[in-house]
Design an enzyme around this catalytic site. Structure first.
Site, PDB file in Angstrom:
ATOM      1  N   LYS B 116       0.676  -1.166   0.021  1.00 47.29           N
ATOM      2  CA  LYS B 116       0.095  -0.044  -0.053  1.00 47.29           C
ATOM      3  C   LYS B 116       0.822   1.227  -0.012  1.00 47.29           C
ATOM      4  CE  LYS B 116      -3.406  -2.835   0.045  1.00 47.29           C
ATOM      5  NZ  LYS B 116      -3.802  -3.086  -1.009  1.00 47.29           N
ATOM      6  N   GLU B 200      -2.516   7.594   7.596  1.00 45.57           N
ATOM      7  CA  GLU B 200      -3.387   8.400   6.926  1.00 45.57           C
ATOM      8  C   GLU B 200      -4.083   9.412   7.722  1.00 45.57           C
ATOM      9  OE1 GLU B 200      -5.803   5.982   4.662  1.00 45.57           O
ATOM     10  OE2 GLU B 200      -4.203   5.511   3.043  1.00 45.57           O
ATOM     11  N   HIS B 235     -15.371  -3.620   7.785  1.00 44.20           N
ATOM     12  CA  HIS B 235     -14.608  -3.685   6.475  1.00 44.20           C
ATOM     13  C   HIS B 235     -15.073  -4.728   5.401  1.00 44.20           C
ATOM     14  CE1 HIS B 235     -12.168  -0.480   8.434  1.00 44.20           C
ATOM     15  NE2 HIS B 235     -12.008  -1.561   9.337  1.00 44.20           N
ATOM     16  N   ARG B 292      -7.497  -7.530  -9.619  1.00 40.47           N
ATOM     17  CA  ARG B 292      -8.264  -8.787  -9.830  1.00 40.47           C
ATOM     18  C   ARG B 292      -9.758  -8.477 -10.279  1.00 40.47           C
ATOM     19  NH1 ARG B 292     -11.162  -8.475  -5.216  1.00 40.47           N
ATOM     20  NH2 ARG B 292     -10.014  -7.377  -3.284  1.00 40.47           N
TER      21      ARG B 292
END
Lengths: 168, 501
Positions: B116, B200, B235, B292
């Protein structure tokens, strides 16, 4: 036969009679004609009540009925007048009254134990985390009480139905 | 075109890909674990090979065995679907070495987007807006405090190798930094074997909106509109739709063009998705790229008319993309509900067992992508996603009404499923008006019992009738057959006891 249904905090009384597809339900002075068929065993029923057609899931767990209609879940405690009278003559006060045994709802791995014996817990408090299907699932206290015993350890693999904790 | 394809997966998605192969006249090879001998994908494929025992690590994650079988069966290509080996760069390399076509992007792209932190740097350099935060790994507590101060609390600390919310912590003030750092590092180490962390800014009231891309090996890249995926629990997405109520034509074009730029920056090939976070002021930021096919690709298929899996197969065979950007039109509205074997009335606890009865919805605008059937045994070994119900409507309102009627038609008996959750969700005013964000399920208890309703009386009658019926059947049975059933002596004795005095 008179039936007593305790549901969502209220008690509904009704009289039911008849056979086969010709049943009569009298509730609040109103007579309803009912036809009940088990269309997909063990739990999916087709119910026609005064020509209103409904599909309902009903499961019997020892007189405690779990009913699901359009995604809404209700718990109904149903007794007929015999059972009600029987309950009235049965002596109360078993030794283990108020004890809640918490069992593993599925096989899995105990990821964490968040309580120990003697802890006082609120209803809904997280007790332990069980991992299965890649997901971690928190088991919560079904009612407020005190942890009487903890029967598993962190990291232990448990079978379905294994007693994990006892709450009093 | 390809002649034979191995599908390296199970469940609904393996069936979905097998269907596309069937339509293209491609011969198919399935692989299965011991637990999946009876599964739908095994029966659907032309050939099926056992690859090991039930745990995924000993079967669906055994890239070596899968490649070996592809060679033995004479398959030219492997479709990894999602999960398992789909984002595994080593597996992609192993396919290349074995002379097999891996249906997906290059190992280099998979690796760059899988990290990431590398992805954030790559996107920033390509001129894509990225969620404010660090572009280097967090070294220690002091470094974390400095970075947090710079970007401003609240912040989120995340694992570079992360996904699914693992190795992630929200930090509201500076005294939480040390604890969160330790917790996230430990979780990341155990989940990914890598404790590289970054930070973040925690954006509030955000939506999760993603853009579907298709890219061929000749450098042609198009976007197929967006998907709204804000309805999540821990999530995990539960409901997706396309288009999004937050996106208008202009914003769609902007997001789409940026997504195309991003894909070109990493030399992307095949189907892929760029995930964005969108704030209340409709600013959007790159979150991550999924290299994907995605679970929710089907909503895009319904509104664009493009079969994403068929395009993947065609492009893998070396064909050019059949669509230009101007050919892509969004028509109507599509919603997907994920049908999982979880009990929404018991904290989404996994539910296992045999599906004793199954009746799937049908009729106009209804698509069911399923991997289960009557008699199927749901086990604990794999993901709880058993099927997807996808609805198309001319408008969002029609799609919601149609979804409600389809959910009411969907009857799965033997296990608990997420169907009741979806039914209740689609009744909430906030969902109906499209006022959703990623915290929806933290704030609203969709399943709350609001006390007695019109259904309460009906439920009481139904329960009492079932009680009446079972008692009636019991008596009838004992009368018809004296030896079985309850003892009539006891029955009479009990009646004596209960006689009113």
């Amino acid at each position: 036969m008179r039936y007593y249904a305790q549901i969502d905090g209220q008690m509904l009384e009704m009289d039911i009679e008849g056979e086969g597809d010709d049943l009569k339900v009298v509730l609040d002075g109103e007579t309803l004609v009912a036809s009940l068929r088990l269309v997909s065993p063990p739990s999916l029923y087709s119910l026609i009540l005064d020509n209103q057609s409904h599909e309902v899931f009903v499961e019997n767990r020892n007189g405690e009925y779990v009913v699901m209609i359009a995604g809404e879940l209700c718990h109904a405690k149903v007794q007929d007048e015999r059972a009600k009278r029987l309950a009235a003559v049965t002596p109360k006060g078993h030794a283990n009254e108020g004890e809640v045994v918490i069992r593993a709802p599925m096989p899995g791995l105990v990821i964490s134990l968040d309580v120990s014996p003697g802890d006082v817990v609120e209803k809904g408090k997280g007790l332990l985390v069980l991992e299965a299907m890649k997901m971690q699932n928190e088991l919560r206290a079904p009612q407020a009480g005190t942890i009487k015993s903890v029967n598993v350890q962190q990291g232990e693999r448990v079978e379905n139905g294994r007693v994990l904790l006892v709450l009093t | 075109m390809l002649k034979k394809v191995l599908v390296a997966n199970r469940g609904e998605i393996a069936v979905r890909v097998l269907r596309a192969c069937e339509e293209l006249g491609i011969a198919t090879v399935a692989v299965y674990s011991d637990a999946d001998r009876n599964s739908m994908h095994v029966r659907y494929a032309d050939e099926a090979y056992n690859i090991g025992s039930a745990p995924a690590r000993q079967s669906y994650l055994r890239g070596d065995r899968i490649i070996d079988i592809a060679r033995r069966a004479g398959a030219e290509a492997i479709h990894p679907c999602y999960g398992f080996l789909a984002e595994n760069a080593e597996f992609r390399n192993a396919c290349d070495d074995a002379g097999l076509i891996f249906i997906g992007p290059s190992a280099q792209t998979i690796r760059a987007m899988g990290d990431k932190l590398v992805a954030r740097r790559t996107m920033r350099d390509a001129g894509i807006p990225v969620v404010p935060g660090s572009y280097d790994s967090i070294k220690d507590e002091d470094h974390a405090l400095t970075v947090a101060e710079e970007i401003g609390y609240p912040v989120v600390i995340k694992a570079a190798a992360g996904g699914g919310g693992k190795g992630m912590r929200v930090i509201k003030s500076k005294d939480e930094v040390a604890g969160a750092l330790r917790g996230a590092a430990a979780e990341a180490r155990s989940a990914f074997g890598d404790d590289t962390l970054y930070m973040e800014k925690m954006l509030e009231g955000i939506r999760h909106i993603e853009v579907q891309l298709l890219a061929d090996r000749f450098g042609n890249v198009i976007y197929l509109g967006e998907r709204e995926c804000s309805i999540q629990r821990r999530h995990q997405k539960l409901i997706e739709e396309s288009p999004s109520t937050a996106v208008d034509a202009e914003m769609r074009r902007k997001m789409g063009e940026l997504a195309v730029t991003a894909a070109k920056a990493v030399g992307y090939e095949s189907a892929g998705t760029i995930e964005f976070l969108v704030d209340k002021n409709k600013n959007f930021y790159f979150l991550e790229m999924n290299t994907r096919l995605q679970v929710e690709h089907s909503v895009t298929e319904l509104v664009t008319g493009v079969d994403i899996v068929i395009e993947q197969l065609r492009m893998a065979a070396g064909r050019k993309l059949r669509y230009r950007q101007e050919d892509v039109k969004i028509n109507g509205w599509a919603i997907e509900c994920r049908i999982t074997s979880e009990d929404p009335y018991n904290n989404f606890m996994p539910s296992v067992g045999k599906i004793v009865s199954l009746s799937e919805p049908s009729g106009p605008g209804v698509r069911v992508d399923s991997g289960v059937f009557e008699g199927f045994e749901v086990t604990l070994y794999y993901d709880p996603l058993i099927a997807k119900l996808i609805i198309w409507g001319e408008t969002r309102a029609q799609a919601i009404l149609r979804m409600r009627r389809a959910l009411n038609e969907y009857k799965i008996i033997g296990i608990r499923t997420s169907i009741p959750f979806h039914l209740r969700m689609l009744e909430t005013a906030r969902f109906i008006t499209g006022k959703i964000d990623t915290t929806f399920l933290d704030r609203i208890n969709v399943l709350a019992n609001d006390g007695p309703s019109t259904r309460t009386k009906l439920a009481a009658i139904a329960a009492a009738l079932v009680a009446y019926r079972s008692r009636h059947d019991l008596i009838a049975k004992s009368l018809a057959d004296g030896s079985a059933g309850p003892n009539m002596w006891k029955f009479n004795a009990r009646r004596e006891v209960l006689r009113p005095r």
